[in-house]
Scaffold this motif. Structure first.
Motif, PDB file in Angstrom:
ATOM      1  N   LEU A  10       0.817  -1.215   0.000  1.00 30.18           N
ATOM      2  CA  LEU A  10       0.000   0.000   0.000  1.00 30.18           C
ATOM      3  C   LEU A  10       0.852   1.267   0.000  1.00 30.18           C
ATOM      4  CD1 LEU A  10      -2.680  -1.150   2.582  1.00 30.18           C
ATOM      5  CD2 LEU A  10      -3.210  -0.394   0.274  1.00 30.18           C
ATOM      6  N   SER A  14       2.359   4.570  -0.417  1.00 29.33           N
ATOM      7  CA  SER A  14       1.764   5.732  -1.108  1.00 29.33           C
ATOM      8  C   SER A  14       2.828   6.558  -1.816  1.00 29.33           C
ATOM      9  CB  SER A  14       1.010   6.604  -0.096  1.00 29.33           C
ATOM     10  OG  SER A  14       1.916   7.249   0.765  1.00 29.33           O
ATOM     11  N   TRP A  20      -9.420   3.512  -1.565  1.00 29.20           N
ATOM     12  CA  TRP A  20      -8.039   3.985  -1.684  1.00 29.20           C
ATOM     13  C   TRP A  20      -7.165   2.961  -2.406  1.00 29.20           C
ATOM     14  CZ3 TRP A  20      -3.731   3.983   2.511  1.00 29.20           C
ATOM     15  CH2 TRP A  20      -2.669   4.793   2.092  1.00 29.20           C
ATOM     16  N   SER A  80     -10.442  -3.370   8.921  1.00 24.73           N
ATOM     17  CA  SER A  80      -9.057  -3.611   8.492  1.00 24.73           C
ATOM     18  C   SER A  80      -8.986  -4.681   7.402  1.00 24.73           C
ATOM     19  CB  SER A  80      -8.202  -4.022   9.680  1.00 24.73           C
ATOM     20  OG  SER A  80      -8.709  -5.215  10.246  1.00 24.73           O
ATOM     21  N   THR A 115      -4.345   7.537   7.674  1.00 27.13           N
ATOM     22  CA  THR A 115      -3.229   6.610   7.843  1.00 27.13           C
ATOM     23  C   THR A 115      -2.482   6.957   9.130  1.00 27.13           C
ATOM     24  OG1 THR A 115      -1.521   7.936   6.778  1.00 27.13           O
ATOM     25  CG2 THR A 115      -2.878   6.555   5.330  1.00 27.13           C
ATOM     26  N   GLY A 123       2.587   5.335   7.985  1.00 30.20           N
ATOM     27  CA  GLY A 123       1.454   5.945   7.286  1.00 30.20           C
ATOM     28  C   GLY A 123       1.746   6.121   5.814  1.00 30.20           C
ATOM     29  N   LEU A 124       2.958   6.595   5.500  1.00 34.83           N
ATOM     30  CA  LEU A 124       3.302   6.761   4.082  1.00 34.83           C
ATOM     31  C   LEU A 124       3.354   5.412   3.387  1.00 34.83           C
ATOM     32  CD1 LEU A 124       6.025   9.527   4.440  1.00 34.83           C
ATOM     33  CD2 LEU A 124       3.704   9.796   3.571  1.00 34.83           C
ATOM     34  N   GLN A 125       3.653   4.366   4.157  1.00 33.37           N
ATOM     35  CA  GLN A 125       3.647   3.017   3.593  1.00 33.37           C
ATOM     36  C   GLN A 125       2.235   2.443   3.515  1.00 33.37           C
ATOM     37  OE1 GLN A 125       5.920   0.758   2.304  1.00 33.37           O
ATOM     38  NE2 GLN A 125       7.254   2.524   2.113  1.00 33.37           N
ATOM     39  N   GLY A 126       1.248   3.234   3.873  1.00 32.77           N
ATOM     40  CA  GLY A 126      -0.134   2.805   3.656  1.00 32.77           C
ATOM     41  C   GLY A 126      -0.774   2.080   4.817  1.00 32.77           C
ATOM     42  N   ILE A 155      -3.223   1.948   7.449  1.00 33.07           N
ATOM     43  CA  ILE A 155      -4.375   2.775   7.777  1.00 33.07           C
ATOM     44  C   ILE A 155      -4.558   2.839   9.282  1.00 33.07           C
ATOM     45  CG2 ILE A 155      -5.653   2.506   5.631  1.00 33.07           C
ATOM     46  CD1 ILE A 155      -7.269   0.293   7.249  1.00 33.07           C
ATOM     47  N   ARG A 156      -5.314   3.869   9.706  1.00 35.57           N
ATOM     48  CA  ARG A 156      -5.630   4.028  11.128  1.00 35.57           C
ATOM     49  C   ARG A 156      -6.696   3.029  11.548  1.00 35.57           C
ATOM     50  NH1 ARG A 156      -7.211  10.170  12.218  1.00 35.57           N
ATOM     51  NH2 ARG A 156      -7.149   9.504  14.371  1.00 35.57           N
ATOM     52  N   THR A 164      -6.765   0.144  12.604  1.00 35.56           N
ATOM     53  CA  THR A 164      -6.684  -1.125  11.885  1.00 35.56           C
ATOM     54  C   THR A 164      -6.274  -2.246  12.820  1.00 35.56           C
ATOM     55  OG1 THR A 164      -5.818  -2.223   9.927  1.00 35.56           O
ATOM     56  CG2 THR A 164      -4.297  -0.761  11.083  1.00 35.56           C
ATOM     57  N   TRP A 165      -7.074  -3.283  12.800  1.00 34.93           N
ATOM     58  CA  TRP A 165      -6.866  -4.426  13.675  1.00 34.93           C
ATOM     59  C   TRP A 165      -5.848  -5.387  13.073  1.00 34.93           C
ATOM     60  CZ3 TRP A 165      -9.479  -9.456  12.830  1.00 34.93           C
ATOM     61  CH2 TRP A 165      -9.437 -10.313  13.954  1.00 34.93           C
ATOM     62  N   ARG A 166      -5.684  -5.302  11.751  1.00 40.17           N
ATOM     63  CA  ARG A 166      -4.723  -6.115  11.002  1.00 40.17           C
ATOM     64  C   ARG A 166      -3.926  -5.179  10.111  1.00 40.17           C
ATOM     65  NH1 ARG A 166      -5.348  -9.760  13.697  1.00 40.17           N
ATOM     66  NH2 ARG A 166      -6.434 -11.727  13.478  1.00 40.17           N
ATOM     67  N   ASP A 222      -0.416  -5.044   6.996  1.00 40.63           N
ATOM     68  CA  ASP A 222       0.399  -5.868   6.112  1.00 40.63           C
ATOM     69  C   ASP A 222       1.656  -6.350   6.838  1.00 40.63           C
ATOM     70  OD1 ASP A 222       0.588  -6.544   3.042  1.00 40.63           O
ATOM     71  OD2 ASP A 222       2.619  -6.112   3.767  1.00 40.63           O
ATOM     72  N   SER A 254       4.570  -6.797   5.983  1.00 42.65           N
ATOM     73  CA  SER A 254       5.822  -6.094   5.685  1.00 42.65           C
ATOM     74  C   SER A 254       6.070  -4.946   6.656  1.00 42.65           C
ATOM     75  CB  SER A 254       5.780  -5.559   4.253  1.00 42.65           C
ATOM     76  OG  SER A 254       4.732  -4.623   4.121  1.00 42.65           O
ATOM     77  N   LEU A 255       5.037  -4.545   7.398  1.00 44.98           N
ATOM     78  CA  LEU A 255       5.185  -3.397   8.304  1.00 44.98           C
ATOM     79  C   LEU A 255       5.461  -3.832   9.745  1.00 44.98           C
ATOM     80  CD1 LEU A 255       2.216  -1.291   6.913  1.00 44.98           C
ATOM     81  CD2 LEU A 255       4.639  -1.023   6.394  1.00 44.98           C
ATOM     82  N   THR A 294       8.183  -4.997  11.360  1.00 43.45           N
ATOM     83  CA  THR A 294       9.395  -4.542  12.059  1.00 43.45           C
ATOM     84  C   THR A 294       9.183  -3.178  12.699  1.00 43.45           C
ATOM     85  OG1 THR A 294      10.578  -5.642  10.295  1.00 43.45           O
ATOM     86  CG2 THR A 294      11.874  -4.267  11.795  1.00 43.45           C
ATOM     87  N   TRP A 295       8.684  -2.238  11.897  1.00 43.39           N
ATOM     88  CA  TRP A 295       8.467  -0.893  12.427  1.00 43.39           C
ATOM     89  C   TRP A 295       7.460  -0.909  13.561  1.00 43.39           C
ATOM     90  CZ3 TRP A 295      11.831   2.624  12.028  1.00 43.39           C
ATOM     91  CH2 TRP A 295      12.603   2.767  10.862  1.00 43.39           C
TER      92      TRP A 295
END
Lengths: 343, 653
Positions: free
Chosen positions: A35, A37, A177, A218, B411, B473-476, B478-479, B481-483, B485, B487-488, B490-491
């Motif tokens: 995703l 952006s 989106w 989500s 996000t 947020g820039l990686q998409g 969303i706010r 959010t219970w789940r 991606d 790939s996110l 580590t952060w």
């Protein structure tokens, strides 16, 4: 005094450099999210990207100057033995005017491209390809009014051509989106909103509902699939075909029976139970196998996942309107056999 | 006279306790009320923080099942409601209550009993909001929509009972009866209504106090910046709370009495709710941040040993931010499909807010420049405020670039932004104030070394928690959010670790606060060599504040009583300064003549008790008990009103 201060400053610089390089290493090391952006794949997203970066760099320069001045004043002016009391300066009108006007000028220079961006990006082009997007808890439905095609979750569109999505919602607010193609736009019950989408090249672009819409917010996912002009034309004609009759006595035929008995309150498969649009609440399954995901994008398609979904939908999507139907393993297997014929 | 007054107050005997439990329940002393606000807000801070930790534990992995989706939604909603309405607002109110009379040289606020009423309504409103938890059995199970059987998975059963699950913003129609049948939303809507009454009462009280009770000679441009920000916030409350009050009534009526204000299927408009909510909600943002801006405007000059640079500019910038704050609300709705013209307009107004905000930041830095910086804990927190708020302000400018906001809104970029403003800004500022004014109410100093440990733990933990959220947020991501991606992941783990570092910092603070309060170094008069009137009286503050009401000759009155300037403009301590301070301490401890104070009263707490009863009654209005509760609540409030009206503020002497 001075050498130690210089040493301290030097140490600070080395540490900062180390921190920045460590941070950038780890950012580079982590793959981008689907995703992301910051990876525009179409003209509208690119336009936004071109607006974001200059503003980002302006903000970065301001950040470095302000925080830098802060750190410098901490080093220069912290109390030390022998330091004299400071002169009691009450202000300086020239400075006040300066730090009012300079930010105003910077903001004005940001404002001009912002306003142009807004006016250029909101209205759909006259010959854009029309698609309707309808939000449901928790999946997106797409209708192609010119072609009388109905599908869900995966928005198939021609590449290199503007698509004008006219959007509304059946229940609560949603927010459509596809970061690679454009920003977000609400789906509002009782109202219509518009969003322009365009992809430079054929490809699949991941999307997501961005407005909090309840338990499975989500998991309300989307994707846009951009096809070449020819591929898109053949996709449309295949979507217009009704489903084939399963061979008599096959497992798929048994699955059709299960479908007709258990699933038709919400789902339709042309030609077995043709229902007028808006008369059913679940996705149209006539071309089920033409999509890569199930359950509103919550799961990739695989027999395993489909079994899991059919056995207990709310386990996959909390609050799902598709209830646990209490299907037996046998019923699930034949249902899958049937669904797999729906190309 | 005495007998007449006693006859008039026959409902209760006048409370007499000056110490102990009953004295706190019946107090009308602005200092005690301020302390009550402070402790209450702190308890809610711990609760809201625990909620945040649960959310972060859940988000430590992408496919986590630590929390069910329902609990997750409930926790982020209550975390937001708690931190905004039960932590930052009342913690600011604590400082305003305690300091407003002290900094303008007054003996109390204009309406001491109203002040008590406002606190009790706030407390009962907060308890009411959380009491929804106890009524989970009454609510239909979450996720069950009438007419569709079996769509509730047992694994999704709520372990926390009925937390409100519509987000603190309660967007319609998701928070309407049909989609959120849980009673918890009603508790949230009516709880906010009650809290709004409390804030409205203090707003009026503070405005009247500010305009009428300033000491002789304290002209408007001699008022300390914190007090200016107090009155600016009071006006913001006065103008914005009625909007949310009406909007919340519309929600309650939609949910309870079948009106259709926001129901699109009946011609209502869900976007109307957003306009009303943010027309309150954006001024609310300044209600949260301006008090902290006022606090750092007091701290920085004292610890730089210089007057505030550009005092008038800082004051007017604060008022300007508040004024502009009413014209930017739709920037919360850039992706809602509002017209092109509206997007252009609100984008531009949003940018203009950066100008007065910048003016403030530059003036604070101008104050530090060429100063003699005493890097004590309060100053570190003020510096933390400045650096973190600057980041939040800059990311705020990127939201004003409307097309960028289409990408970033909803996000974690936004989550990062407003935590930089409200945690890095408001909370850092408020804790700076706590360290700074701790001697004022306790008479002792907080341990400076532990304070610095707290500061650096927060600085590191805060940035570890919220800086990566920009990237997420820039990686998409969303706010709400219970789940997310995988790939996110580590952060997100780094963020979760950061949140725990913040929690450790808070534990250090609690330890420091407790031990310092008991065994801290005795502060004596004027421990910081400060500039404003509240330090011209002994620590802890005597009950009557000022034994003799001060006469003000300029800005930073107390400083000028102690210091004069040489030819180069450097301060020289007056030879008689020590004597003067000792004299002030002496008359503060042994007042030359007795000081009459407003008497304590039972009526504020009794009247406040009526409001939650009415609210319970509205929620359960379908039953006899509910109707009876409404009547009971009204009767109690009216009886208290009559008693209040017939009770003189001060007994005859």
């Amino acid at each position: 005094m001075l050498p130690t201060r210089r040493k301290k400053l030097g140490r600070l610089l080395v540490l900062t450099a180390l921190a920045i390089s460590l941070a950038s290493c780890s950012i580079i090391g982590i793959p981008d999210s689907p995703l992301n952006s910051l990876d525009p794949q179409g003209p509208f997203a690119e336009r936004i990207d071109n607006l974001f970066w200059p503003v980002f760099w302006v903000a970065t320069v301001v950040f470095v100057l302000v925080e830098g001045a802060m750190v410098v004043s901490l080093f220069l002016f912290r109390d030390r033995p022998g330091r004299k009391e400071p002169r009691q300066i009450h202000g300086n009108n020239k400075l006040e005017i300066m730090w009012t006007i300079i930010p105003a000028v910077i903001l004005a220079s940001i404002a001009i491209p912002t306003v142009r961006g807004i006016t250029d990006l909101t209205e759909c082009g006259a010959d854009a390809y029309p698609i309707q997007v309808i939000g449901h808890q928790w999946w997106f439905e797409y209708r192609y009014p010119q072609e009388e095609v109905v599908t869900g979750t995966e928005l198939v569109m021609p590449a290199g051509r503007e698509v004008c999505a006219t959007m509304t919602s059946e229940d609560v607010l949603h927010n459509f989106w596809i970061p690679a193609l454009n920003g977000k736009r609400y789906l509002v019950p009782g109202q219509e909103t518009q969003l322009r989408l365009e992809a430079f090249e054929p490809g699949t672009f991941i999307g997501q509902c961005a407005e909090f819409c309840g338990l499975s917010h989500s998991l309300m996912r989307a994707r846009a699939v951009a096809l070449t002009e020819d591929e898109f034309a053949s996709w449309v004609s295949s979507q217009q075909e009704p489903a084939a009759q399963p061979a008599e006595g096959s497992e798929a035929a048994a699955g059709l029976e299960v479908f007709l008995n258990r699933c038709t309150q919400c789902h339709t498969v042309d030609p077995f139970n043709v229902v007028a649009l808006d008369e059913f609440s679940g996705p149209d399954l006539t071309h089920f196998m033409s999509r890569d995901t199930i359950a509103g994008g919550a799961l990739e398609y695989s027999r395993e996942n489909l079994t899991r979904w059919l056995a207990n939908p709310p386990e996959v999507k909390p609050g799902s309107y598709m209830p646990d139907l209490g299907l037996t393993q046998e019923e699930i297997d034949s249902l899958i056999a049937f669904l797999e014929t729906l190309e | 006279m005495t007998t007449a007054a006693e006859k008039a107050t026959t409902i209760f005997r006048r409370p007499r306790a000056e110490t102990g439990f009953w004295s706190w329940l019946t107090t009308v002393d602005h200092k005690k009320i301020g302390i009550l606000y402070g402790y209450t807000a702190f308890i809610f801070f711990v609760i809201g923080g625990a909620e945040a930790l649960l959310l972060r534990i859940h988000l430590a992995s992408a496919e986590s099942n630590v929390l069910s989706a329902a609990d997750y939604n409930g926790l982020f909603t209550t975390h937001g409601l708690t931190m905004i309405f039960l932590v930052v607002m009342p913690m600011s109110a604590a400082f305003m209550n305690y300091l407003l009379p002290l900094m303008i040289g007054a003996r109390d606020v204009a309406f001491p009993r109203l002040n008590a009423l406002s606190y009790w309504i706030f407390l009962f409103g907060g308890i009411f909001l959380y009491s929804g938890l106890l009524f989970s059995a009454v609510a239909p199970p979450l996720g069950v929509v009438p007419g569709i059987p079996g769509n509730l998975d047992p694994s999704d059963a709520r372990s926390f009972g009925a937390l409100p699950d519509g987000g603190w913003f309660m967007y319609q129609p998701n928070a309407a009866q049909e989609f959120s049948p849980s009673l918890a939303i009603d508790f949230a809507a009516l709880g906010l209504q009650i809290l709004g009454v409390a804030s409205l009462i203090s707003a009026v009280n503070f405005i009247v106090t500010f305009f009428n009770l300033r000491a002789k000679g304290m002209r408007l441009l001699r008022v300390p910046v914190f007090i200016w920000m107090t009155v600016v916030v009071a006006f913001l409350l006065l103008f914005s709370l009625p909007i949310i009050a009406i909007a919340l009534f519309m929600v309650t009526f939609d949910r309870q009495f079948g009106t259709l204000f926001f129901d699109a299927t009946a011609g209502g408009d869900p976007i109307l709710w957003q306009h009303l909510f943010w027309l309150f909600g954006h001024p609310e943002v300044y209600i949260l941040i301006l008090p902290a801006m006022g606090i750092v405007s007091e701290i920085i000059p004292v610890f730089s040993r210089k007057p505030l640079f550009g005092y008038a500019a800082v004051v007017f910038a604060g008022a300007g931010i508040a004024f502009l704050g009413f014209g930017v609300w739709a920037h919360h709705m850039f992706s809602s499909g509002i017209t092109t013209v509206a997007q252009v307009g609100f984008g531009l107004t949003t940018m203009t807010i950066a100008i007065p905000t910048g003016v403030k930041i530059f003036n604070w830095m101008g104050t530090m420049w060429l100063g003699r910086l005493q890097l004590k804990t309060p100053m570190w927190f003020a510096i933390g405020f400045l650096t973190m708020f600057t980041i939040g302000g800059l990311s705020g400018v990127t939201h004003a670039v409307v097309p960028s906001d289409w990408q970033q809104t909803d996000t974690y970029y936004i989550v990062a932004h407003f935590h930089y403003v409200l945690f890095g800004g408001a909370i850092f500022g408020l804790f700076g104030g706590l360290y700074y004014w701790f001697p004022k109410f306790s008479g002792r100093m907080m341990n400076d070394r532990l304070g610095k440990v707290h500061f650096w733990l927060w600085m590191i933990g805060f940035n570890m928690t919220f800086a990566p959220m920009h990237w997420l947020g820039l990686q998409g991501m969303i706010r709400r959010t219970w789940r997310y991606d995988p790939s996110l992941e580590t952060w997100n783990r780094i963020v979760t670790v950061g949140a725990f570092i913040i929690a450790i910092g808070l534990l250090v603070f609690i330890f420091n606060f407790r031990t310092s309060k008991r065994r801290g170094e005795i502060a004596g008069m004027d421990p910081w060599d400060a500039r404003t009137l509240e330090w011209s009286i002994p620590n802890p503050t005597p009950a009557f504040n000022f034994a003799e009401v001060p006469i003000v000759h300029g800005l930073d009155e107390f400083w000028h009583q102690k210091y004069t300037e040489d030819k180069t403009g450097r301060p020289i301590r007056k030879p008689e300064a020590d004597e003067q301070v000792a004299r002030l301490e002496d008359i503060g401890i042994n007042p030359p003549e007795p000081v009459h104070l407003p008497n304590p009263s039972y009526f504020p707490i009794v009247m406040a008790a009526g409001l939650p009863l009415i609210a319970y009654g509205i929620i359960f209005h379908r039953s006899i008990a509910g109707k009876a509760l409404i009547v009971l609540g009204v009767v109690i409030a009216l009886a208290a009103l009559i008693g209040w009206g017939s009770e003189p503020l001060e007994e005859a002497h």
